[in-house]
Design a protein around this motif. Structure first.
Motif, short mmCIF file in Angstrom:
data_model
loop_
_atom_site.label_atom_id
_atom_site.label_comp_id
_atom_site.label_asym_id
_atom_site.label_seq_id
_atom_site.Cartn_x
_atom_site.Cartn_y
_atom_site.Cartn_z
N ALA A 163 67.54 29.86 27.36
CA ALA A 163 66.93 31.19 27.44
C ALA A 163 65.41 31.10 27.39
N GLY A 164 64.88 30.20 26.55
CA GLY A 164 63.43 30.04 26.48
C GLY A 164 62.85 29.56 27.79
N ALA A 165 63.52 28.60 28.44
CA ALA A 165 63.04 28.09 29.73
C ALA A 165 63.08 29.19 30.80
N LYS A 166 64.15 29.96 30.83
CA LYS A 166 64.25 31.04 31.81
C LYS A 166 63.18 32.10 31.57
N TYR A 167 62.95 32.43 30.30
CA TYR A 167 61.95 33.45 30.01
C TYR A 167 60.55 32.99 30.41
N ILE A 168 60.21 31.74 30.11
CA ILE A 168 58.88 31.23 30.44
C ILE A 168 58.67 31.21 31.95
N LEU A 169 59.65 30.72 32.70
CA LEU A 169 59.52 30.67 34.16
C LEU A 169 59.42 32.07 34.75
N LYS A 221 58.53 42.21 33.46
CA LYS A 221 58.19 42.28 32.04
C LYS A 221 59.08 43.27 31.30
N LEU A 222 59.35 44.42 31.95
CA LEU A 222 60.14 45.47 31.32
C LEU A 222 61.63 45.31 31.54
N SER A 223 62.02 44.29 32.29
CA SER A 223 63.43 44.02 32.57
C SER A 223 64.10 45.20 33.28
N LEU A 224 63.44 45.69 34.33
CA LEU A 224 63.99 46.78 35.11
C LEU A 224 64.85 46.22 36.26
N PHE A 227 65.22 43.31 38.42
CA PHE A 227 64.49 42.16 37.88
C PHE A 227 64.87 41.88 36.42
N HIS A 228 66.13 42.09 36.10
CA HIS A 228 66.58 42.03 34.70
C HIS A 228 67.54 40.88 34.42
N LEU A 229 67.71 39.96 35.36
CA LEU A 229 68.76 38.96 35.22
C LEU A 229 68.49 37.97 34.09
N TRP A 230 67.24 37.88 33.64
CA TRP A 230 66.92 36.95 32.55
C TRP A 230 67.23 37.55 31.18
N THR A 231 67.44 38.84 31.11
CA THR A 231 67.55 39.54 29.83
C THR A 231 68.80 39.15 29.06
N ALA A 232 69.92 38.96 29.76
CA ALA A 232 71.18 38.66 29.07
C ALA A 232 71.09 37.36 28.30
N ASP A 233 70.51 36.32 28.91
CA ASP A 233 70.40 35.03 28.22
C ASP A 233 69.48 35.12 27.01
#
Length: 245
Positions: A163-169, A221-224, A227-233
C-alpha cells in the motif's frame, strides 16, 4: 523580512509546540529512563492531553490578517475549520488509546505514530490558510510524506509495504499533473494568488487545459472516481496496523 508575521500563525505555532513537547517527552519517558519498570509514565495519554490543550487554546477566533505577502491568509472562519480538524484528531487519539496499550506496540512506535499524525494535521491546517497556489502545493505535497509513512509504517507486513508503494507512486503521478496544471494557470493568468485569479480567468483554451490537469491531479489526491483505485489498499493497510476505522 518581518519575522513577527509568524505570530499570526497561532494555530500552527501551537501545534509545533505540541510536536516539540512530544519529542522532548520521548527523551525522558523511554524504557531506558525507567529501567525498573520498563514502562514510561503518561505514555498513552500524553498526546491526548497535549492535543486537548492545543484545541482548547485555539477555539477563540482572531482577527483577519495576511502574512508573507498574502501567501498566508487568515479569516475567523478558519479557526472553526481548524478546530473541527483538531477535535477529529483528538477523537482518533482517544479511540487509538486501546491500541497503544498493547504489549506488542513499542513506546517508540507510539511516539512516532502520534508525531506523524500531528505533523499531518499541522500541514492540513496550513493548507486551510493558504492564500497562494504555491503554498497550497507545497503543503499538499509535504503532507504526502507523513501520510506515506503512516501507511507503510509496518514494513514487515506485506499489505503495508504494498500500500505504501502504491500510494507513493500515485502521489508522484498526481503531483506531476497538478504542478503542470498550475504552471499553465500561471502562464495564462500571470498570478497564483487566490484573490487575484478570478479577474484573470477568461476561459481561453490554455486555461481550460490547465484546470483539467489541475483537477485531475486533485482527483487522485481526493480519491475521486475513477482515480480511487489506490484507496482500498491504503485503507486495508491502516486497518491492519491501527484498527480504528
Amino acid at each position: 523580512m518581518d519575522y513577527s508575521q509568524f505570530l499570526n500563525m497561532r494555530e500552527e505555532l501551537s501545534l509545533i509546540a505540541v510536536l516539540l513537547l512530544l519529542f522532548l517527552a520521548d527523551l525522558f519517558m523511554s524504557p531506558d529512563a525507567h529501567k525498573n519498570s520498563g514502562k514510561a509514565r503518561l505514555n498513552t495519554m500524553l498526546p491526548v492531553i497535549l492535543m486537548a490543550i492545543h484545541t482548547a487554546i485555539n477555539l477563540i477566533p482572531g482577527t483577519a490578517t495576511d502574512a508573507f505577502g498574502g501567501m498566508y491568509h487568515y479569516v475567523p472562519m478558519h479557526t472553526v475549520v481548524k478546530s473541527i480538524l483538531n477535535v477529529g484528531t483528538l477523537i482518533v487519539f482517544l479511540i487509538g488509546a486501546r491500541v497503544m496499550k498493547r504489549e506488542d506496540t513499542f513506546i517508540q512506535t507510539r511516539r512516532i505514530l502520534c508525531a506523524y499524525t500531528l505533523y499531518l494535521v499541522w500541514l492540513c491546517i496550513s493548507l486551510i490558510s493558504a492564500g497562494h497556489f504555491l503554498m497550497f502545493f507545497i503543503g499538499l505535497e509535504t503532507a504526502s510524506i507523513p501520510m506515506a509513512a503512516l501507511i507503510a509504517f509496518d514494513k514487515y507486513r506485506h499489505n503495508s509495504a504494498e500500500a505504501g508503494a502504491k500510494y507513493i507512486l500515485t502521489a508522484l503521478f498526481s503531483s506531476a499533473l497538478l504542478l503542470f496544471g498550475l504552471s499553465m494557470i500561471y502562464g495564462s493568468a500571470g498570478t497564483l494568488y487566490f484573490d487575484d485569479l478570478p479577474a484573470h480567468i477568461d476561459g481561453n483554451p490554455l486555461q481550460i487545459m490547465a484546470f483539467i490537469f489541475f483537477f485531475t491531479g486533485m482527483a487522485f489526491k481526493l480519491s475521486l472516481v475513477p482515480f480511487h483505485l489506490w484507496t482500498a489498499d491504503v485503507t486495508k493497510a491502516l486497518r491492519v496496523q491501527l484498527p480504528l476505522i
